[in-house]
Design a protein around this motif. Structure first.
Motif, mmCIF file in Angstrom:
data_model
loop_
_atom_site.group_PDB
_atom_site.id
_atom_site.type_symbol
_atom_site.label_atom_id
_atom_site.label_comp_id
_atom_site.label_asym_id
_atom_site.label_seq_id
_atom_site.Cartn_x
_atom_site.Cartn_y
_atom_site.Cartn_z
ATOM 1 N N ALA A 196 -4.303 2.161 4.964
ATOM 2 C CA ALA A 196 -5.090 1.455 3.949
ATOM 3 C C ALA A 196 -5.451 0.057 4.436
ATOM 4 O O ALA A 196 -4.615 -0.662 4.966
ATOM 5 C CB ALA A 196 -4.309 1.366 2.648
ATOM 6 N N ASP B 20 -2.923 -1.679 -2.427
ATOM 7 C CA ASP B 20 -2.972 -1.042 -3.742
ATOM 8 C C ASP B 20 -2.541 -2.016 -4.826
ATOM 9 O O ASP B 20 -2.968 -1.910 -5.967
ATOM 10 C CB ASP B 20 -2.068 0.193 -3.762
ATOM 11 C CG ASP B 20 -2.602 1.311 -2.881
ATOM 12 O OD1 ASP B 20 -3.829 1.533 -2.895
ATOM 13 O OD2 ASP B 20 -1.811 1.950 -2.170
ATOM 14 N N ALA C 227 0.848 -1.192 0.000
ATOM 15 C CA ALA C 227 0.000 0.000 0.000
ATOM 16 C C ALA C 227 0.882 1.240 0.000
ATOM 17 O O ALA C 227 1.943 1.256 0.613
ATOM 18 C CB ALA C 227 -0.924 0.006 1.214
#
Length: 234
Positions: free
Chosen positions: A190, A194, A185
């Motif tokens: 988060a 990602d 991430a």
């Protein structure tokens, strides 16, 4: 810490006095949003540990307010969180159970925070953090150790300018081909990665340390999302 600041830290609505359950729920939610083991660099780990202390201080301030003892100057503790999706179940439950045990034996909120602070700081300063297979909950049962003393720095590829994560897996059985899904991430806090990447380890021997060293200069933090053995069943 004053209660208004504490509400902002724990992302609780301003001007509303939350119940102890709401405080603990908010604390747990924020506690699992950051863990020093997710940061490859010492500065990032230090900031994560400092934020854990801020979260615990906010919790103490709001608990004191809910008990009619509100006001600035409440004692601060420290909180920590897990390096992987499964670990959060064990570490958060353990921290909450430990806190409840301290309350049960008659310690006040301030002393509870102080004792938790001592316990968590001892863990954060340790060179090794170990999470058992019952905490990681990987598909292929395995414990993991995270190393904060750069003992494997010489194995970190030069291409990672910001350093790399250093760890070792301890599987509960042999595996010829082990697939490790690593989550990355960019931003702190988060919940979802990602992006992910797969690392493949070979000739893994059960209960023996299998080094897992990886990096990504685009990521601010990382965790092990899952471990699977790709061997064909006999």
């Amino acid at each position: 810490m004053d209660p208004n600041t504490a509400r902002a830290v724990l992302r609780l609505p301003p001007g509303v006095r939350p119940t102890p359950q709401q405080i603990d729920d908010a604390f747990r939610a924020e506690l699992w949003a950051r863990h020093p083991a997710r940061y490859p660099d010492p500065a990032g780990r230090a900031e994560a540990e400092a934020w854990g202390s801020t979260l615990a201080s906010a919790r103490v301030a709001l608990i004191a307010e809910s008990e009619g003892r509100g006001g600035p100057g409440a004692s601060a503790g420290t909180g920590r969180r897990r390096p992987s999706r499964g670990v959060v179940i064990g570490i958060v439950a353990g921290a909450v159970a430990f806190a409840l045990l301290l309350v049960a034996v008659g310690l006040g909120a301030a002393r509870v925070a102080e004792v938790i602070s001592e316990r968590m700081l001892a863990q954060s300063e340790a060179a090794v953090e170990r999470w058992q297979s019952g905490e990681t909950l990987f598909t292929f049962p395995a414990a993991i150790e995270w190393y904060g003393d750069d003992r494997m720095a010489d194995q970190c590829p030069d291409k990672y300018l910001n350093g790399c994560w250093q760890s070792a897996l301890f599987t509960e059985a042999d595996c010829d081909a082990l697939m490790v899904t690593v989550a990355f991430a960019r931003d702190e806090g988060a919940v979802e990665p990602d992006w992910t990447r797969r690392e493949f380890l070979h000739d893994v021997v059960g209960y023996e340390p299998t080094p897992l060293i990886y990096g990504d200069d685009e990521a601010g933090w990382s965790w092990i999302d899952d471990v699977q053995c790709l061997d064909t069943p006999a």
